[in-house]
Write a protein that holds these residues in place. Structure first.
Motif, short mmCIF file in Angstrom:
data_model
loop_
_atom_site.label_atom_id
_atom_site.label_comp_id
_atom_site.label_asym_id
_atom_site.label_seq_id
_atom_site.Cartn_x
_atom_site.Cartn_y
_atom_site.Cartn_z
N ILE A 4 0.88 -1.18 0.00
CA ILE A 4 0.00 0.00 0.00
C ILE A 4 0.91 1.22 0.00
CG2 ILE A 4 -1.82 1.22 1.25
CD1 ILE A 4 -2.65 -1.57 0.18
N PRO A 5 0.67 2.18 -0.89
CA PRO A 5 1.53 3.38 -0.94
C PRO A 5 1.57 4.11 0.40
CG PRO A 5 0.06 3.30 -2.84
CD PRO A 5 -0.38 2.22 -1.91
N PRO A 6 2.73 4.69 0.74
CA PRO A 6 2.83 5.42 2.00
C PRO A 6 1.83 6.58 2.06
CG PRO A 6 4.90 5.56 0.75
CD PRO A 6 3.95 4.74 -0.04
N ASN A 7 1.44 6.93 3.26
CA ASN A 7 0.51 8.04 3.52
C ASN A 7 -0.89 7.79 2.97
OD1 ASN A 7 2.63 9.45 4.78
ND2 ASN A 7 3.30 10.23 2.78
N THR A 8 -1.23 6.52 2.69
CA THR A 8 -2.58 6.20 2.24
C THR A 8 -3.47 6.06 3.46
OG1 THR A 8 -1.77 4.99 0.31
CG2 THR A 8 -4.02 4.52 0.98
N SER A 9 -4.58 6.75 3.46
CA SER A 9 -5.54 6.63 4.55
C SER A 9 -6.18 5.24 4.49
CB SER A 9 -6.62 7.70 4.40
OG SER A 9 -7.74 7.38 5.19
N MET A 10 -6.30 4.58 5.65
CA MET A 10 -6.91 3.25 5.68
C MET A 10 -8.36 3.31 5.21
SD MET A 10 -4.58 1.13 6.41
CE MET A 10 -3.46 2.21 5.54
N ALA A 11 -9.01 4.44 5.40
CA ALA A 11 -10.39 4.60 4.92
C ALA A 11 -10.46 4.59 3.40
CB ALA A 11 -10.99 5.90 5.47
N ALA A 12 -9.32 4.88 2.74
CA ALA A 12 -9.28 4.93 1.28
C ALA A 12 -8.96 3.57 0.66
CB ALA A 12 -8.25 5.96 0.81
N VAL A 13 -8.65 2.58 1.50
CA VAL A 13 -8.32 1.24 0.98
C VAL A 13 -9.59 0.42 0.86
CG1 VAL A 13 -7.06 -0.90 1.43
CG2 VAL A 13 -6.01 1.30 2.00
N THR A 14 -9.84 -0.06 -0.35
CA THR A 14 -11.01 -0.92 -0.58
C THR A 14 -10.57 -2.18 -1.30
OG1 THR A 14 -11.50 0.23 -2.66
CG2 THR A 14 -12.67 0.98 -0.68
N THR A 61 -6.73 4.02 -7.29
CA THR A 61 -5.62 3.31 -7.92
C THR A 61 -5.58 1.86 -7.47
OG1 THR A 61 -4.37 5.37 -7.91
CG2 THR A 61 -3.13 3.34 -8.30
N GLU A 62 -5.60 0.93 -8.42
CA GLU A 62 -5.47 -0.49 -8.08
C GLU A 62 -4.01 -0.77 -7.77
OE1 GLU A 62 -6.27 -4.95 -9.93
OE2 GLU A 62 -7.29 -3.22 -10.84
N VAL A 63 -3.76 -1.34 -6.58
CA VAL A 63 -2.37 -1.62 -6.15
C VAL A 63 -2.04 -3.10 -6.14
CG1 VAL A 63 -2.17 0.51 -4.83
CG2 VAL A 63 -3.02 -1.56 -3.70
N GLY A 64 -2.99 -3.95 -6.43
CA GLY A 64 -2.74 -5.39 -6.49
C GLY A 64 -4.03 -6.17 -6.42
N GLN A 65 -3.90 -7.48 -6.60
CA GLN A 65 -5.05 -8.37 -6.49
C GLN A 65 -4.63 -9.60 -5.72
OE1 GLN A 65 -6.98 -9.49 -10.15
NE2 GLN A 65 -8.62 -10.56 -9.10
N LEU A 66 -5.41 -9.93 -4.69
CA LEU A 66 -5.11 -11.11 -3.88
C LEU A 66 -5.18 -12.37 -4.73
CD1 LEU A 66 -7.21 -10.09 -0.78
CD2 LEU A 66 -4.74 -10.47 -0.77
#
Length: 192
Positions: free
Chosen positions: A80-90, A102-107
């Motif tokens: 996860i990119p630094p300084n990313t708010s956890m609320a912004a992670v979906t 921004t898509e950062v990966g796929q499980l």
């Protein structure tokens, strides 16, 4: 006398991979699998597999297990990119992880032809034999903010344990009656 035939022995040990109850936690990196499937993590000697989707970020922003093993995505480790708010992670139902837009990966979620052949490599980690490669878990749906609880309940296990104890007591009583009966028969025969 065949002493090995006396007493009890354990049968085949199997792992129950059926789904447990899903508990909503609201934590962004608690991810439950609905249906069959395993998350892929990088073990010290190769890939390991788990249904335990309770993850967090390490100091470098990598998604890791409670044992600090990196969670594998389809393109490698997930960060996860630094300084990313956890609320912004979906995380969507297919396991795609977004930081904002921004898509950062796929499980990477996989399944196996015979999960009973998986070998334990920790409390919730498993290793696959070399002749059983993983395949994509097409039916699995991921649910962010939830975790899968154990697929057993303490009350049911207690009821099963009491029932087993009663069966054991009944078998013990039956054996005592048989021994007593045989003893009486031997004494009668011996006097004759």
């Amino acid at each position: 006398v065949n002493y090995q035939a006396m007493g009890t022995s354990s049968g085949e040990i199997i792992t129950d991979f059926s789904s447990g109850i899903l508990e909503k936690t609201g934590q962004p990196f608690d991810i439950a699998i609905e249906g069959e499937g395993f998350f892929v993590v990088e073990g010290p000697n190769g890939p390991l597999y788990t249904r335990n989707g309770v993850f967090h970020l390490d100091g470098e922003g990598r998604l890791v297990t409670p044992e600090m093993l990196p969670v594998k995505g389809r393109g490698g480790e997930i960060s996860i990119p630094p300084n990313t708010s956890m609320a912004a992670v979906t995380i969507d139902s297919e396991g795609r992880i977004f930081a904002g837009n921004t898509e950062v990966g796929q499980l990477d979620v996989v399944s196996f032809s015979d999960p009973q052949r998986l070998v334990r490599a920790g409390s919730t980690l498993f290793e696959a034999p070399a002749d059983m490669p993983p395949r994509e878990a097409e039916e699995a749906q991921l649910l962010q903010g939830s975790r899968e609880r154990a697929n057993v309940t303490a009350i049911q296990e207690l009821v099963d344990m009491i029932a087993a104890q009663r069966r054991h007591e009944a078998a013990q009583k039956s054996m005592s009656l048989i021994v007593e009966s045989v003893g009486k028969h031997i004494n009668v025969q011996g006097r004759g």
